[in-house]
Design a protein around this motif. Structure first.
Motif, PDB file in Angstrom:
ATOM      1  N   TRP A  69       0.819  -1.216   0.000  1.00 30.06           N
ATOM      2  CA  TRP A  69       0.000   0.000   0.000  1.00 30.06           C
ATOM      3  C   TRP A  69       0.848   1.259   0.000  1.00 30.06           C
ATOM      4  CZ3 TRP A  69      -4.221  -1.036  -2.149  1.00 30.06           C
ATOM      5  CH2 TRP A  69      -4.913  -2.217  -1.880  1.00 30.06           C
ATOM      6  N   TYR A  91       1.532   1.670  -3.583  1.00 29.59           N
ATOM      7  CA  TYR A  91       0.278   1.981  -4.267  1.00 29.59           C
ATOM      8  C   TYR A  91      -0.055   3.469  -4.116  1.00 29.59           C
ATOM      9  CZ  TYR A  91      -4.833   1.556  -5.124  1.00 29.59           C
ATOM     10  OH  TYR A  91      -6.120   1.686  -5.579  1.00 29.59           O
ATOM     11  N   VAL A  92       0.047   3.973  -2.892  1.00 31.22           N
ATOM     12  CA  VAL A  92      -0.269   5.395  -2.696  1.00 31.22           C
ATOM     13  C   VAL A  92       0.673   6.248  -3.543  1.00 31.22           C
ATOM     14  CG1 VAL A  92      -0.324   7.291  -1.005  1.00 31.22           C
ATOM     15  CG2 VAL A  92      -1.266   5.049  -0.399  1.00 31.22           C
ATOM     16  N   SER A  93       1.937   5.839  -3.580  1.00 28.68           N
ATOM     17  CA  SER A  93       2.915   6.598  -4.363  1.00 28.68           C
ATOM     18  C   SER A  93       2.610   6.551  -5.859  1.00 28.68           C
ATOM     19  CB  SER A  93       4.308   6.010  -4.105  1.00 28.68           C
ATOM     20  OG  SER A  93       5.226   6.513  -5.024  1.00 28.68           O
ATOM     21  N   VAL A 111      -1.705   6.906  -6.873  1.00 27.83           N
ATOM     22  CA  VAL A 111      -2.396   8.139  -6.477  1.00 27.83           C
ATOM     23  C   VAL A 111      -1.479   9.363  -6.612  1.00 27.83           C
ATOM     24  CG1 VAL A 111      -3.620   9.335  -4.623  1.00 27.83           C
ATOM     25  CG2 VAL A 111      -3.915   6.858  -4.899  1.00 27.83           C
ATOM     26  N   TYR A 112      -0.428   9.406  -5.809  1.00 31.20           N
ATOM     27  CA  TYR A 112       0.374  10.637  -5.715  1.00 31.20           C
ATOM     28  C   TYR A 112       0.962  11.023  -7.080  1.00 31.20           C
ATOM     29  CZ  TYR A 112       3.698  13.811  -3.270  1.00 31.20           C
ATOM     30  OH  TYR A 112       4.416  14.883  -2.825  1.00 31.20           O
ATOM     31  N   CYS A 139      -9.102   4.919  -7.118  1.00 28.96           N
ATOM     32  CA  CYS A 139      -7.980   4.236  -6.441  1.00 28.96           C
ATOM     33  C   CYS A 139      -8.190   4.195  -4.934  1.00 28.96           C
ATOM     34  CB  CYS A 139      -6.655   4.921  -6.771  1.00 28.96           C
ATOM     35  SG  CYS A 139      -6.165   4.696  -8.493  1.00 28.96           S
ATOM     36  N   TRP A 140      -8.692   5.281  -4.351  1.00 26.10           N
ATOM     37  CA  TRP A 140      -8.973   5.261  -2.900  1.00 26.10           C
ATOM     38  C   TRP A 140     -10.053   4.226  -2.586  1.00 26.10           C
ATOM     39  CZ3 TRP A 140      -5.095   6.895  -0.557  1.00 26.10           C
ATOM     40  CH2 TRP A 140      -4.527   8.166  -0.685  1.00 26.10           C
ATOM     41  N   TYR A 174       1.030   8.808   5.512  1.00 28.46           N
ATOM     42  CA  TYR A 174       1.039   9.035   4.059  1.00 28.46           C
ATOM     43  C   TYR A 174      -0.387   9.264   3.543  1.00 28.46           C
ATOM     44  CZ  TYR A 174       3.479   8.189  -0.466  1.00 28.46           C
ATOM     45  OH  TYR A 174       4.068   8.289  -1.702  1.00 28.46           O
ATOM     46  N   VAL A 175      -1.305   8.376   3.956  1.00 26.95           N
ATOM     47  CA  VAL A 175      -2.694   8.513   3.495  1.00 26.95           C
ATOM     48  C   VAL A 175      -3.325   9.776   4.085  1.00 26.95           C
ATOM     49  CG1 VAL A 175      -4.995   7.456   3.501  1.00 26.95           C
ATOM     50  CG2 VAL A 175      -2.975   6.045   3.044  1.00 26.95           C
ATOM     51  N   SER A 228      -4.481  12.183   1.042  1.00 25.41           N
ATOM     52  CA  SER A 228      -5.941  12.317   0.927  1.00 25.41           C
ATOM     53  C   SER A 228      -6.401  13.762   1.057  1.00 25.41           C
ATOM     54  CB  SER A 228      -6.632  11.462   2.003  1.00 25.41           C
ATOM     55  OG  SER A 228      -6.289  11.922   3.303  1.00 25.41           O
TER      56      SER A 228
END
Ligand SMILES: N[C@@H](CCC(=O)N[C@@H](CS)C(=O)NCC(=O)O)C(=O)O
Length: 216
Positions: free
Chosen positions: A104, A107-109, A112-113, A146-147, A171-172, A176
């Motif tokens: 995760w 994934y966030v990187s 999303v980011y 994605c979220w 991070y989230v 977010s």
């Protein structure tokens, strides 16, 4: 951790940026740092300033006491968490939770980011300026998806991976806050939203959130 040299940790960052997640980790670890402030997405001068350390001209960029440079928010957060296992900001390599933690974080990187790079100038992906609003809306749509996808695959406890706060929660909590902003995040990811509110209200971080997201 860095001996007597913690003051020579230098972070290129900006308020309301992903670098605030790194600031949150440094805060929880009790590490002092020198901050070089500059909104890279909005100011050419800020991009030029960070370029000497990070040719990608992005923040966060962390300069370690020995002069080595680290970029990539997820890598920096994982590195900092691993520096001080006693702080418990990441599952240890042999903890079964480490797998989903790494999954995760990356994934966030990446899912999303990374999409935010498109938004300051849609010509970056070859789109005409006139299509700006439609491109930004499509990026926000994708991020909301994605979220929601992440939310559906987690079973949070007090925190995203269970009962311990990790750098994934930091991070989230930061990413977010970017477009499509918290209201949409809360709709898309109600279970993660409950965790993020807990992180928002963590007394160890209250001053940081207030200073670094003054408009939220
Ligand atoms: N992959 C990078 C992305 C960093 C990033 O996009 N940073 C933004 C600020 S939140 C930036 O510096 N943008 C500069 C630009 O858009 O040119 C990371 O995860 O650290």
């Amino acid at each position: 951790m860095f001996g007597d040299h913690t003051l020579t940790l230098t972070l290129y960052g900006a308020e309301a940026s992903g670098a605030v997640a790194v600031e949150a980790a440094l805060t929880l670890l009790g590490l002092r740092y020198q901050l070089i402030e500059g909104a890279t997405w909005a100011e050419e001068a800020a991009r030029d300033r960070v370029a000497t350390s990070n040719p990608m001209r992005q923040i966060p960029t962390l300069v370690l006491p020995d002069g080595e440079v680290m970029t990539e928010s997820a890598a920096i957060l994982i590195y900092l968490a691993d520096l001080d296992p006693a702080a418990g900001l990441a599952p240890a390599p042999n903890d079964p939770k480490r797998r989903q933690f790494l999954r995760w974080m990356l994934y966030v990187s990446s899912a999303v980011y990374a999409l935010h790079w498109i938004k300051p100038d849609v010509k970056r992906i070859g789109a005409p300026e006139a299509s700006r609003d439609a491109v930004v809306e499509a990026v926000h749509e994708r991020i909301a998806f994605c979220w929601a996808t992440m939310d559906a695959q987690l079973s949070p406890g007090d925190y995203l991976l269970g009962d311990e706060l990790t750098v994934l929660d930091l991070y989230v909590a930061v990413v977010s806050r970017f477009g499509p902003w918290r209201e949409r995040f809360e709709e898309a990811a109600p279970r993660m939203a409950a965790v993020v509110h807990r992180v928002d209200n963590d007394p160890r971080l209250a001053a940081l959130w207030r200073d670094r997201f003054p408009e939220d």
